[in-house]
Design a protein around this motif. Structure first.
Motif, PDB file in Angstrom:
ATOM      1  N   GLU A  67      19.445   0.564 -27.431  1.00 36.71           N
ATOM      2  CA  GLU A  67      19.519   1.545 -26.353  1.00 36.71           C
ATOM      3  C   GLU A  67      20.851   2.268 -26.444  1.00 36.71           C
ATOM      4  OE1 GLU A  67      19.431  -0.557 -22.658  1.00 36.71           O
ATOM      5  OE2 GLU A  67      21.385  -1.508 -22.967  1.00 36.71           O
ATOM      6  N   LEU A  68      20.962   3.377 -25.740  1.00 32.61           N
ATOM      7  CA  LEU A  68      22.214   4.111 -25.709  1.00 32.61           C
ATOM      8  C   LEU A  68      23.182   3.477 -24.723  1.00 32.61           C
ATOM      9  CD1 LEU A  68      21.272   7.898 -25.885  1.00 32.61           C
ATOM     10  CD2 LEU A  68      22.830   6.672 -27.407  1.00 32.61           C
ATOM     11  N   TRP A  73      24.741   3.857 -29.726  1.00 39.08           N
ATOM     12  CA  TRP A  73      23.587   2.970 -29.742  1.00 39.08           C
ATOM     13  C   TRP A  73      24.031   1.518 -29.887  1.00 39.08           C
ATOM     14  CZ3 TRP A  73      18.547   4.296 -28.883  1.00 39.08           C
ATOM     15  CH2 TRP A  73      18.262   5.668 -28.850  1.00 39.08           C
ATOM     16  N   ASP A  82      15.267   4.753 -23.952  1.00 40.65           N
ATOM     17  CA  ASP A  82      15.858   5.376 -25.132  1.00 40.65           C
ATOM     18  C   ASP A  82      15.018   5.090 -26.378  1.00 40.65           C
ATOM     19  OD1 ASP A  82      18.024   6.327 -23.625  1.00 40.65           O
ATOM     20  OD2 ASP A  82      19.049   4.401 -23.820  1.00 40.65           O
TER      21      ASP A  82
END
Length: 343
Positions: A67-68, A73, A82
């Motif tokens: 995920e960001l 990331w 994301d």
């Protein structure tokens, strides 16, 4: 046969996927006779998070969701929004490919980040780079290998008659990984350098997975030519170098020569041609960026016939007309190199 291809990055926003893919197939189909065209799966990075190189590649890691986070990331326990966005972009790209490549029986190139650049840019759940944990980076390499295998199957499903497939592993950070210059999470220290044998072992599972799926592998090092020996030892079919940035670097070209003797091909990244109002694009300069050091290091002129040209990644976004002009110019440069090889 001297070839022309591209990294995959292409201008456009969401909804432009089909247009971009059609343009690539169309323009490469009009290259001069005697030049080998290798169309590529386009990546419209302007679509936002999930269309970027790290997000796209992380989406292939089925057992390691990402995920960001605040710094980019990072790995997480469960896939979220994301990841779903990145998956959606892949589906859009493959859907555009299926339409644009209808009836295509020739080659295709697809690009993802390599395991070392991914480990250097992807953060662990605990905060530091995945690269800092030997076990985590080993798991990442294996997960990417399976992701590449699945991705190639999905590509072939969309284009059933597809011929030769080339996986381009982008490894611009491999040199920094090897040199130990990447900062830790705090910024006060540097991660330990990764020795050459470990670089080979990290690359090998991904390369072997692509080979098992019937694809060739090119590992792109950008300007970091020092990573060429482990790439060759890991079993890559070719190495990509931005020869315009390297220029005449005797040590770098000696490594190219040694790799060539092992049967490893060269994908040469070239900058946009300089254009004057009187003479047009200076294509001769681009020809010399490849041909002069090639001959100077003692490689046979005939070997130029096996070089593939591609546009070096742009430092800034450029419009579609600029990208199309660069592909056309590369076709003419490839034609000139083929003539030199035949002379």
């Amino acid at each position: 046969m001297t070839g022309v291809s591209g990294h995959g990055a292409w201008p456009g926003r969401e909804g432009d996927e089909l247009e971009g893919q059609r343009v690539v197939f169309g323009d490469l189909g009009e290259l001069p006779t005697g030049v080998d065209a290798l169309p590529f799966l386009t990546q419209l990075v302007e679509r936002g998070p999930g269309a970027d190189a790290v997000g796209r590649t992380a989406a292939l890691l089925r057992e390691m969701p990402a995920e960001l986070g605040p710094h980019g990331w990072r790995l997480t326990d469960h896939p979220g929004m994301d990841r779903r966005r990145a998956d959606a972009f892949w589906r859009e790209d493959l859907g555009a490919l299926a339409i644009a490549a209808l009836g295509h029986t020739g080659p295709l190139a697809v690009e993802v980040l390599g395991p070392w650049t991914l480990a250097a840019t992807l953060w662990s759940a605990r905060g530091d780079r995945v690269l800092a944990d030997a076990g985590a980076r080993r798991d990442l390499s294996l997960a990417l290998a399976e992701g590449v295998r699945d991705h190639l199957a999905a590509v072939r499903e969309q284009v059933p008659g597809l011929g030769d497939v080339v996986v381009q592993l982008a490894e611009p950070q491999l040199g920094a990984v090897h040199a130990g210059v990447l900062p830790t999470f705090s910024g006060y220290g540097r991660l330990r350098p990764v020795p050459g044998p470990d670089l080979v072992e990290g690359l090998r599972p991904v390369i072997e997975a692509a080979h098992d799926a019937g694809a060739r592998v090119v590992v792109h090092l950008g300007e970091t030519w020092s990573g060429l020996p482990p790439v060759a030892l890991a079993g890559a079919d070719a190495v990509g170098l931005d020869v315009g940035a390297i220029g005449w670097n005797e040590r770098a070209w000696e490594l190219v020569a040694r790799a060539s003797e092992r049967g490893v091909g060269l994908w040469a990244g070239l900058p946009p041609a300089q254009v004057s109002q009187c003479a047009g694009p200076a294509l001769g300069e681009l020809v010399r960026l490849v041909a002069d050091p090639w001959r100077r290091v003692g490689l046979p002129a005939l070997g130029l016939d096996g070089v593939t040209l591609l546009a070096a990644p742009r430092r800034e976004l450029a419009g579609m007309d600029a990208h199309r002009a660069q592909l056309a110019n590369l076709g003419r440069v490839a034609e000139a190199l083929a003539e030199r090889a035949a002379a």
